[in-house]
Design an enzyme around this catalytic site. Structure first.
Site, PDB file in Angstrom:
ATOM      1  N   CYS A 130       0.867  -1.189   0.000  1.00  0.00           N
ATOM      2  CA  CYS A 130       0.000   0.000   0.000  1.00  0.00           C
ATOM      3  C   CYS A 130       0.903   1.239   0.000  1.00  0.00           C
ATOM      4  CB  CYS A 130      -0.913  -0.013   1.229  1.00  0.00           C
ATOM      5  SG  CYS A 130      -1.946  -1.497   1.328  1.00  0.00           S
ATOM      6  N   GLY A 181       2.829  -5.924   8.919  1.00  0.00           N
ATOM      7  CA  GLY A 181       2.408  -7.161   8.277  1.00  0.00           C
ATOM      8  C   GLY A 181       0.924  -7.251   7.986  1.00  0.00           C
ATOM      9  N   GLU A 182       0.590  -8.200   7.112  1.00  0.00           N
ATOM     10  CA  GLU A 182      -0.795  -8.514   6.799  1.00  0.00           C
ATOM     11  C   GLU A 182      -1.126  -9.833   7.503  1.00  0.00           C
ATOM     12  OE1 GLU A 182      -3.616  -7.428   5.574  1.00  0.00           O
ATOM     13  OE2 GLU A 182      -4.419  -9.450   5.820  1.00  0.00           O
ATOM     14  N   LEU A 239     -10.241  -0.312   4.194  1.00  0.00           N
ATOM     15  CA  LEU A 239     -10.923  -0.038   2.921  1.00  0.00           C
ATOM     16  C   LEU A 239     -10.261   1.145   2.203  1.00  0.00           C
ATOM     17  CD1 LEU A 239     -13.339  -1.379   1.468  1.00  0.00           C
ATOM     18  CD2 LEU A 239     -14.708   0.583   2.180  1.00  0.00           C
ATOM     19  N   ASN A 314      -1.045   9.466   8.572  1.00  0.00           N
ATOM     20  CA  ASN A 314       0.276   9.771   9.108  1.00  0.00           C
ATOM     21  C   ASN A 314       1.230   9.771   7.930  1.00  0.00           C
ATOM     22  OD1 ASN A 314      -0.227   9.793  12.028  1.00  0.00           O
ATOM     23  ND2 ASN A 314      -0.801   7.665  11.702  1.00  0.00           N
ATOM     24  N   CYS A 357      -0.262   4.549  13.234  1.00  0.00           N
ATOM     25  CA  CYS A 357      -0.713   3.688  12.145  1.00  0.00           C
ATOM     26  C   CYS A 357       0.133   3.902  10.890  1.00  0.00           C
ATOM     27  CB  CYS A 357      -2.157   3.985  11.775  1.00  0.00           C
ATOM     28  SG  CYS A 357      -3.296   3.823  13.129  1.00  0.00           S
TER      29      CYS A 357
HETATM   30  N1  SAH Z   1      -2.123  -5.143   6.990  1.00  0.00           N
HETATM   31  C1  SAH Z   1      -3.179  -4.862   7.902  1.00  0.00           C
HETATM   32  C2  SAH Z   1      -2.742  -4.364   9.258  1.00  0.00           C
HETATM   33  C3  SAH Z   1      -1.646  -3.333   9.333  1.00  0.00           C
HETATM   34  S1  SAH Z   1      -1.886  -1.620   9.376  1.00  0.00           S
HETATM   35  C4  SAH Z   1      -4.138  -3.872   7.295  1.00  0.00           C
HETATM   36  O1  SAH Z   1      -3.825  -3.273   6.296  1.00  0.00           O
HETATM   37  O2  SAH Z   1      -5.245  -3.733   7.811  1.00  0.00           O
HETATM   38  C5  SAH Z   1      -3.145  -1.066  10.384  1.00  0.00           C
HETATM   39  C6  SAH Z   1      -3.919   0.090   9.768  1.00  0.00           C
HETATM   40  O3  SAH Z   1      -3.103   1.267   9.541  1.00  0.00           O
HETATM   41  C7  SAH Z   1      -4.491  -0.261   8.402  1.00  0.00           C
HETATM   42  O4  SAH Z   1      -5.819   0.142   8.350  1.00  0.00           O
HETATM   43  C8  SAH Z   1      -3.631   0.561   7.477  1.00  0.00           C
HETATM   44  O5  SAH Z   1      -4.254   0.794   6.253  1.00  0.00           O
HETATM   45  C9  SAH Z   1      -3.423   1.810   8.281  1.00  0.00           C
HETATM   46  N2  SAH Z   1      -2.338   2.660   7.773  1.00  0.00           N
HETATM   47  C10 SAH Z   1      -1.255   2.281   7.081  1.00  0.00           C
HETATM   48  N3  SAH Z   1      -0.492   3.326   6.784  1.00  0.00           N
HETATM   49  C11 SAH Z   1      -1.083   4.415   7.306  1.00  0.00           C
HETATM   50  C12 SAH Z   1      -0.749   5.794   7.361  1.00  0.00           C
HETATM   51  N4  SAH Z   1       0.355   6.247   6.798  1.00  0.00           N
HETATM   52  N5  SAH Z   1      -1.602   6.640   7.975  1.00  0.00           N
HETATM   53  C13 SAH Z   1      -2.724   6.162   8.568  1.00  0.00           C
HETATM   54  N6  SAH Z   1      -3.079   4.868   8.578  1.00  0.00           N
HETATM   55  C14 SAH Z   1      -2.274   3.991   7.951  1.00  0.00           C
END
Ligand code: SAH
Length: 365
Positions: A130, A181-182, A239, A314, A357
Site C-alpha cells: 500500500c 504485516g498482513e 478499505l 500519518n 498507524c
Molecule cells: N495489513 C493490515 C494491518 C496493518 S496496518 C491492514 O492493512 O489492515 C493497520 C492500519 O493502519 C491499516 O488500516 C492501514 O491501512 C493503516 N495505515 C497504514 N499506513 C497508514 C498511514 N500512513 N496513515 C494512517 N493509517 C495507515
C-alpha cells in the site's frame, strides 16, 4: 499495471520452536520425549502464560537438573527488545524487537483510562505494498512464528505487571493486529497466536476474544476461513476508498478482491459472529476525502453491522500525501453520519515516535 504483491514469504531459517507454538498436547509430547513427566509441560506453561516467566532457572517447582534442558526445548529466547521509545506522557510506548536471525519489527503499547492495548506485528515487513504505508515500502522479509507474535504480548505484559511502564502496574486487555504485516497472509500462525492469547491459563494468556482485532487489507478467502473458525474476535477491514478505481491504487490487493467482494465477506463475518466490523479509512487530503466519496461510502455501509474508523493519514517519509483539512474531515464524518453509519476519528497515538498507524518501518533503521 497493478503494484507488486507478495503473498508467500521468502524462505528463511525458522525461529526456534517455542512453547507458544504448541498446543497443550504437543507440549506434553515434547516433555515426554525429553524423559520428563508430562505434567511438567503444564507447569512450565503456567509460569509462562500465568506468571509471564520465561526463565526456567526461576521455576523452582521443576527438578533442578531438568530446568536447563526444559528451557532449551520450550522457552528459547525469541525476542530481544532493542529499545523502547515513549510519548504521549508515557502512555504510548513503542518497542523495537530483534529476532533470533536479526530481523527487526515493532509493537506499540497504548494505555487508555479504560483499557490497555498492544498493537502487534504479524510479519517482518509486508507484501501488500500500500503506497501510503511505511511498512509496505520495504516489502516482506518473513512471517513471524506463533511464538514470536505471542512473545510480544508476554514480554510487554511482564513489563506492565512489574510496574516498569509509566502509569503503574497493568494488564493488556486488547490486542490489535495493526502493527507490521498482513495478518491474514500469515494465516495459520496468526490464528494459532489468537488461540494462545485467548485460551485460559495455562493453555494461553486468557485475554478475551472480544478484545482482539484482526485487521486486513481484505484477503477474501482468508476472511472466509476466519468466519469458519467461529471466534469472537473483531474484524477490521482497511478499505480506504469506496470505489475500485481509487482502491486499486491505495490498496493494490483490490485488483484481486474488489470493494464489493471485500464488503460482502465483511457482512458475512458480521452475520456469523454478531460482531460489528470495523472499516478503516485513512483520510488523505484531496485523494479519498471528497464529499462524494463520503456519500458513496455511506451508501455502501448503511444498514450493516459496521463502524468506521477514520484515521488522519500519518505521512510517511517521502510521501506526496498528507492528512485531510479539518473542514473536509468534519464534512466526511457528517455525511457518513447522515447515512446512519457510526463513525469515530482514530486518535493519532505515537505519531512523534513513528509509532502511529502505518509508520512502523523498523527494517529501514
Ligand atoms: N495489513 C493490515 C494491518 C496493518 S496496518 C491492514 O492493512 O489492515 C493497520 C492500519 O493502519 C491499516 O488500516 C492501514 O491501512 C493503516 N495505515 C497504514 N499506513 C497508514 C498511514 N500512513 N496513515 C494512517 N493509517 C495507515
Amino acid at each position: 499495471m497493478p503494484a507488486e504483491l507478495t503473498f508467500a514469504a521468502p524462505r528463511r531459517a525458522k525461529p526456534p520452536r517455542h512453547l507458544a507454538d504448541l498446543t497443550p498436547e504437543e507440549r506434553d509430547t515434547v516433555v515426554t520425549e525429553l524423559g520428563e513427566k508430562p505434567f511438567r509441560a503444564k507447569q512450565i506453561a503456567k509460569h509462562y502464560f500465568g506468571h509471564l516467566e520465561s526463565d526456567t532457572a526461576a521455576m523452582t517447582d521443576l527438578p533442578e537438573a531438568s530446568r536447563e534442558k526444559l528451557g532449551a526445548a520450550l522457552l528459547p529466547r525469541l525476542l530481544t527488545p532493542l529499545k523502547h521509545i515513549t510519548c504521549d506522557n508515557g502512555m504510548t510506548r513503542k518497542t523495537l524487537w530483534k529476532a533470533f536471525d536479526g530481523v527487526l519489527f515493532e509493537s506499540v503499547l497504548m494505555r487508555y483510562p479504560d483499557r490497555i492495548t498492544l498493537c502487534v506485528s504479524s510479519q517482518a515487513g509486508c507484501g501488500m505494498n500500500c503506497p501510503f504505508c511505511a511498512t509496505g515500502q520495504n516489502g516482506l522479509t518473513r512471517n513471524l512464528s506463533t511464538g514470536e507474535i505471542v512473545d510480544q504480548i508476554v514480554s510487554v505484559s511482564r513489563d506492565l505487571a512489574r510496574g516498569e511502564v509509566v502509569g503503574g502496574p497493568g494488564r493488556i486487555s486488547n490486542v490489535v493486529f495493526m502493527g507490521m504485516g498482513e495478518p491474514l497472509a500469515n494465516y495459520r500462525r496468526v490464528l494459532d497466536s489468537v488461540r494462545r492469547m485467548t485460551d485460559p491459563v495455562p493453555g494461553g494468556l486468557g485475554i478475551s476474544q472480544r478484545g482482539v482485532t484482526v485487521s486486513t487489507v481484505g484477503l477474501v478467502p482468508a476472511i472466509e476461513k476466519l468466519i469458519a473458525e467461529r471466534l469472537r474476535v473483531r474484524l477490521a477491514v482497511s478499505l480506504h476508498a469506496p470505489d475500485d478505481e481509487l482502491r486499486d491504487e491505495l490498496v493494490p490487493v483490490n485488483n484481486r478482491w474488489n470493494v464489493a467482494e471485500v464488503l460482502d465477506a465483511a457482512w458475512r463475518y458480521a452475520d456469523v459472529t454478531g460482531r460489528r466490523v470495523s472499516i478503516e479509512y485513512a483520510l488523505i487530503r484531496d485523494i479519498n476525502d471528497q464529499a462524494w466519496r463520503a456519500d458513496l461510502l455511506g451508501e455502501l455501509l448503511a444498514g450493516n453491522l459496521v463502524h468506521v474508523n477514520l484515521i488522519p493519514l500519518n505521512p510517511t517519509p517521502g510521501s506526496k500525501w498528507t492528512a485531510s483539512r479539518p473542514e473536509d474531515e468534519r464534512e466526511f464524518v457528517r455525511r457518513l453520519e447522515s447515512h446512519g453509519v457510526s463513525v469515530t476519528i482514530r486518535d493519532t497515538r505515537g505519531q512523534e515516535i513513528d509509532g502511529a498507524c502505518g509508520q512502523l518501518a523498523a527494517a529501514e533503521r
